[in-house]
Write an enzyme that holds these catalytic residues in place. Sequence first.
Site, PDB file in Angstrom:
ATOM      1  CB  CYS A   2      -6.080 -11.197  -5.653  1.00 31.67           C
ATOM      2  SG  CYS A   2      -7.130 -10.635  -4.334  1.00 31.67           S
ATOM      3  NE  ARG A  28      -2.401  -8.829 -10.155  1.00 33.26           N
ATOM      4  CZ  ARG A  28      -2.694  -8.243 -11.308  1.00 33.26           C
ATOM      5  NH1 ARG A  28      -1.743  -7.966 -12.158  1.00 33.26           N
ATOM      6  NH2 ARG A  28      -3.930  -7.961 -11.619  1.00 33.26           N
ATOM      7  CD1 TRP A  73      -4.122  -4.976  -1.457  1.00 28.88           C
ATOM      8  CD2 TRP A  73      -6.307  -4.866  -1.917  1.00 28.88           C
ATOM      9  NE1 TRP A  73      -4.566  -3.704  -1.155  1.00 28.88           N
ATOM     10  CE2 TRP A  73      -5.894  -3.605  -1.416  1.00 28.88           C
ATOM     11  CE3 TRP A  73      -7.647  -5.025  -2.262  1.00 28.88           C
ATOM     12  CZ2 TRP A  73      -6.761  -2.523  -1.276  1.00 28.88           C
ATOM     13  CZ3 TRP A  73      -8.523  -3.949  -2.114  1.00 28.88           C
ATOM     14  CH2 TRP A  73      -8.062  -2.719  -1.634  1.00 28.88           C
ATOM     15  CG  ASN A  97      -7.787 -10.231  -9.291  1.00 31.43           C
ATOM     16  OD1 ASN A  97      -8.266  -9.450  -8.464  1.00 31.43           O
ATOM     17  ND2 ASN A  97      -7.004  -9.848 -10.287  1.00 31.43           N
ATOM     18  N   GLY A  98     -11.003 -10.355  -7.969  1.00 30.23           N
ATOM     19  CA  GLY A  98     -12.192  -9.597  -8.357  1.00 30.23           C
ATOM     20  C   GLY A  98     -13.168  -9.528  -7.194  1.00 30.23           C
ATOM     21  CD  GLU A 474       2.323  11.760  -7.672  1.00 26.82           C
ATOM     22  OE1 GLU A 474       1.096  11.638  -7.570  1.00 26.82           O
ATOM     23  OE2 GLU A 474       3.100  10.785  -7.705  1.00 26.82           O
ATOM     24  CE  LYS A 478       4.317   8.562  -5.139  1.00 24.98           C
ATOM     25  NZ  LYS A 478       3.677   8.323  -6.400  1.00 24.98           N
ATOM     26  CD  GLU A 481       1.630   6.183  -3.142  1.00 23.05           C
ATOM     27  OE1 GLU A 481       0.724   5.369  -3.337  1.00 23.05           O
ATOM     28  OE2 GLU A 481       2.166   6.801  -4.060  1.00 23.05           O
ATOM     29  CG  HIS A 497     -10.579  30.426   2.388  1.00 22.74           C
ATOM     30  ND1 HIS A 497     -11.276  31.596   2.601  1.00 22.74           N
ATOM     31  CD2 HIS A 497      -9.718  30.684   1.385  1.00 22.74           C
ATOM     32  CE1 HIS A 497     -10.868  32.519   1.747  1.00 22.74           C
ATOM     33  NE2 HIS A 497      -9.915  31.990   0.990  1.00 22.74           N
ATOM     34  CE  LYS A 593       3.587  -0.052 -10.070  1.00 25.18           C
ATOM     35  NZ  LYS A 593       3.900   1.350  -9.710  1.00 25.18           N
TER      36      LYS A 593
HETATM   37  O1  M6R Z   1      -2.047   1.648 -12.879  1.00 18.42           O
HETATM   38  P1  M6R Z   1      -2.656   2.999 -12.717  1.00 18.42           P
HETATM   39  O2  M6R Z   1      -1.758   4.112 -13.167  1.00 18.42           O
HETATM   40  O3  M6R Z   1      -4.017   3.101 -13.329  1.00 18.42           O
HETATM   41  O4  M6R Z   1      -2.847   3.176 -11.145  1.00 18.42           O
HETATM   42  C1  M6R Z   1      -3.506   4.300 -10.634  1.00 18.42           C
HETATM   43  C2  M6R Z   1      -3.268   4.441  -9.158  1.00 18.42           C
HETATM   44  O5  M6R Z   1      -3.712   3.306  -8.471  1.00 18.42           O
HETATM   45  C3  M6R Z   1      -1.790   4.672  -8.831  1.00 18.42           C
HETATM   46  O6  M6R Z   1      -1.286   5.796  -9.472  1.00 18.42           O
HETATM   47  C4  M6R Z   1      -1.603   4.827  -7.324  1.00 18.42           C
HETATM   48  O7  M6R Z   1      -2.189   6.023  -6.893  1.00 18.42           O
HETATM   49  C5  M6R Z   1      -0.137   4.721  -6.940  1.00 18.42           C
HETATM   50  N1  M6R Z   1      -0.024   4.022  -5.699  1.00 18.42           N
HETATM   51  C6  M6R Z   1       0.523   6.022  -6.770  1.00 18.42           C
HETATM   52  O8  M6R Z   1       1.839   5.933  -6.350  1.00 18.42           O
END
Ligand code: M6R
Length: 598
Positions: A2, A28, A73, A97-98, A474, A478, A481, A497, A593
């Site tokens: 948030c 956020r 969020w 937030n939290g 990765e 990508k 997401e 396997h 983010k």
């Molecule tokens: O801010 P951070 O690098 O600690 O964030 C870690 C993950 O939340 C972040 O890499 C997330 O997996 C992204 N959505 C990847 O694209």
Amino acid sequence: MCGIVGYNGKDKNTLHVLIDGLKALEYRGYDSAGIAYKNNGINIIKSVGKIDELEKKVDYNIKSNIGIGHTRWATHGSVNITNCHPHNVGDITIVHNGIIENFNSLKEELENKKYKFNTKTDTEVACALIDLFYNETKDIKKALVKFMDKVEGSYALGVIVKGDDNIYSVRKDSPLIVAKGDNGNFIASDTIAVSKYADSVMYLKENIIAEISSDNITLFDRDLNIVENDFKEIDKSINNTDKCGYDYYMLKEIHEQPKVFRDTVSSYLENGIDSLIDKMPDFTKYNRIDIVACGSAYHTGLVGKNLIEEFADIPVNVEVASEYRYKKNFYDDKTLVIVVSQSGETADTLAALRKAKGDNIDTLAIVNVEGSTMAREANILLKIKAGREIAVATTKAYSAQVAMLSLIALNLASAKGNIDKNEIKDILKDIKELPVKLENTILNPEYEKIANAIYENESVFFIGRGIDYALSMEGSLKLKEISYINSQAYAAGELKHGTISLIDEGTPVIGILTEDNLVLKTISNMEEVKSRGAVTIGITNNNIDSNFDYKIEIPKVHKLLQPLLTVIPLQLISYEVAKLRKCNIDQPKNLAKSVTVE
Ligand code: M6R
């Protein structure tokens, strides 16, 4: 997670300040949003969806000089107007937030004291608790001290009180800044929310209460003694959010990678390898490294492990922060714990850092955001220079983190005499030429063609061995997401396997083949899936004679740098697929983010 913004102004511009701030914080969380402002009492406006939806309900003709706002969020309770912040109970209105972890028992206690709840949120409980303590003490600062004593969990709060002209803030394990400007003072989750209006900023420390009036910010400790503040000038360049002609921030950020690489590594290599040794800490005193991170940052750790183990002969243990923080750790005074994070605020990674530090283990943070909590708390900071990353899916920060881990591997390999002068010369040459190779790889026209071949599939597999397995992870993250295609990454030899049962006619399998000694092995695994109907896509730096349906050739460079080129096709194929599927590329559903809750 948030986002919070608050304004106490000398002008009456509160609604503009709050909406501008929420727009800047939308990265956020973008489930729903709301504001509360004072104008003949406290008025609350809420809306589900983006800030644009909230803005439609705002009448800018209304003048107000105090307000708080929130972009949500969801953690407790579904996404709807009722659960959306700000919440009001009695004299108190808050944004939060939290996560209040003991909210169930608190709710029961409060219900016994005749409080009634309309929402499923922990925030409404926090609000009621502050109201209870305010009624008992008749002093909001005393009420906040009692609140801090009573609640478990994490919080950053913006609080307004009926009949009081200040805003109040406290925080624990969730970020919050306070900021000053010519026309008033601010609170926010991130400087970016107020940098258009404010000139100086400070990170609010835990156990401190901030009292924000229109012309001052006063800080109090838990005994309500005034404490010193330490404001720093805001770097206004963070206000630049221009997409520079790109359709999405993600695409812009992918294209920025050659510059980001140059910016991140150049200061370490001004005088070749000597300055790399001088400007980095002495890693040779460690005989073990733990890399701890989440999501893509965790994947950079896996790349780092491959490079550091191979070139520096030190065992590297890579762990997901949400596990590491609660498990038995086998570290000692010869262990270095490296946390990797773009935001520097990820709750689990921060907790892992604090755990290691609390156990007197040396900690190093590889972080992008200047002044973030991890940047401030780690014993050693290696700052990457990715600049502001706006797209939720990381690209340029991932590369910059990988570049920093490659530099650590190079530093150690050279300090330990594991690589000779000629190899160092070759690496430095490759480093110099890498930005151009990155640019050319980004401009390869093949990605769109491959995206067209795979975007209608329900699942996609990524396979690779060694460092290519780390990159597969990765690539897979990508794709899922931003395009919402179910994708999985497998060590190429592991697929048979069990998971090979999921390969059907037409299932895309993306193989990464850059490790010379493993390429033939992965080719065999690609053949195995092809003979079961898979559409095979090979990404390789090897001049291999293969039978793939599609092949992407990338330049071959020293292994320490290769991942930086390999990841480009993975990012761009995902981007093109998401575009064909008409997804909201910069703000994928359910994601945020900066993940500041557990
Ligand atoms: O801010 P951070 O690098 O600690 O964030 C870690 C993950 O939340 C972040 O890499 C997330 O997996 C992204 N959505 C990847 O694209």
